[in-house]
Design an enzyme around this catalytic site. Structure first.
Site, PDB file in Angstrom:
ATOM      1  N   GLY A  46      12.834  11.428 -38.532  1.00 21.29           N
ATOM      2  CA  GLY A  46      11.979  12.150 -39.338  1.00 21.29           C
ATOM      3  C   GLY A  46      12.161  13.705 -39.090  1.00 21.29           C
ATOM      4  N   GLN A  51       9.638  22.353 -38.173  1.00 24.29           N
ATOM      5  CA  GLN A  51      10.655  22.170 -37.243  1.00 24.29           C
ATOM      6  C   GLN A  51      11.898  22.865 -37.628  1.00 24.29           C
ATOM      7  OE1 GLN A  51      10.202  17.600 -36.912  1.00 24.29           O
ATOM      8  NE2 GLN A  51      11.077  18.068 -34.873  1.00 24.29           N
ATOM      9  N   CYS A  91      11.695  13.402 -30.001  1.00 27.81           N
ATOM     10  CA  CYS A  91      11.352  14.316 -31.202  1.00 27.81           C
ATOM     11  C   CYS A  91      12.658  15.262 -31.149  1.00 27.81           C
ATOM     12  CB  CYS A  91      10.258  15.191 -30.762  1.00 27.81           C
ATOM     13  SG  CYS A  91       9.844  16.463 -32.106  1.00 27.81           S
ATOM     14  N   LEU A  92      13.008  15.709 -32.223  1.00 24.11           N
ATOM     15  CA  LEU A  92      14.336  16.443 -32.547  1.00 24.11           C
ATOM     16  C   LEU A  92      13.942  17.880 -31.649  1.00 24.11           C
ATOM     17  CD1 LEU A  92      15.659  15.378 -35.934  1.00 24.11           C
ATOM     18  CD2 LEU A  92      16.561  14.690 -33.820  1.00 24.11           C
ATOM     19  N   HIS A 133       3.585  10.817 -36.199  1.00 23.68           N
ATOM     20  CA  HIS A 133       4.322  11.708 -35.486  1.00 23.68           C
ATOM     21  C   HIS A 133       4.681  13.208 -36.365  1.00 23.68           C
ATOM     22  CE1 HIS A 133       7.907  13.164 -32.461  1.00 23.68           C
ATOM     23  NE2 HIS A 133       7.989  13.745 -33.483  1.00 23.68           N
ATOM     24  N   GLU A 134       5.322  12.757 -37.753  1.00 22.27           N
ATOM     25  CA  GLU A 134       5.681  14.097 -38.552  1.00 22.27           C
ATOM     26  C   GLU A 134       4.442  14.653 -38.912  1.00 22.27           C
ATOM     27  OE1 GLU A 134       8.528  14.905 -38.181  1.00 22.27           O
ATOM     28  OE2 GLU A 134       9.316  13.199 -37.423  1.00 22.27           O
ATOM     29  N   HIS A 137       3.025  17.122 -36.719  1.00 23.07           N
ATOM     30  CA  HIS A 137       4.040  18.552 -36.736  1.00 23.07           C
ATOM     31  C   HIS A 137       3.160  19.512 -37.741  1.00 23.07           C
ATOM     32  CE1 HIS A 137       7.435  17.814 -34.152  1.00 23.07           C
ATOM     33  NE2 HIS A 137       7.810  16.897 -34.621  1.00 23.07           N
TER      34      HIS A 137
HETATM   35 ZN    ZN Z   1       9.071  15.557 -33.805  1.00 21.27          ZN
END
Ligand code: ZN
Length: 157
Positions: A46, A51, A91-92, A133-134, A137
């Site tokens: 995701g 991000q 998380c990226l 999670h997304e 953000h």
């Molecule tokens: Zn993330």
């Protein structure tokens, strides 16, 4: 294919609240396409627009093992959640780390697609976790604020 730079923890853009999308124009389509490329390239499940430094309420998700089932959510909202799951999350924007987070095990969300058609999506387990999670953000919330115990360094044996 165009990749965008993934912002990492410490970057203030990750702690800001993203704004709703009012119109899907060429720029938004390009952003969505770049977000998908960037997510797949980074092996993520995701990615949210903040991000990549864009404060718009857009997320892309793909939890399929083949990474061939992209979900694009514009102005998403969780409308139902139930149950509980506790498990590892990464998380990226927080490279090399994982942590244990408890989330709802089931969510139903409402969003718009790239044609600005409203749709609903239900998910359990990994998909439910990814959606929560997304969407966090988009409100400037990183999973690191929800981790139970310590963040684990993946590089350390
Ligand atoms: Zn993330």
């Amino acid at each position: 294919m165009a990749l965008r730079k993934i912002r990492e923890i410490g970057d203030p853009v990750l702690e800001k609240v993203a704004k709703p999308v009012t119109e899907v124009n060429r720029k938004i389509r390009e952003l969505v396409s770049d977000m998908l490329d960037t997510m797949y390239e980074a092996d993520g499940v995701g990615l949210a627009a903040p991000q990549v430094g864009i404060l718009k309420r857009i997320v892309v998700i793909d939890v399929s093992p083949e990474q061939d089932s992209p979900i694009v959510m514009i102005n998403p909202e969780i409308i139902e959640k139930s149950g509980e799951q506790t498990g590892g999350e990464g998380c990226l924007s927080v490279p090399g780390k994982t942590g244990v987070v408890t989330r709802a095990n089931y969510v139903k969300a409402r969003a718009f697609d790239e044609e600005m058609n409203e749709f609903e999506i239900e998910g359990e387990e990994l998909l439910a976790r990814a959606i929560q999670h997304e969407l966090d953000h988009l409100d400037g919330i990183l999973y690191t604020t929800k981790v139970e115990g310590d963040l684990i360094d993946n590089d350390k044996e």
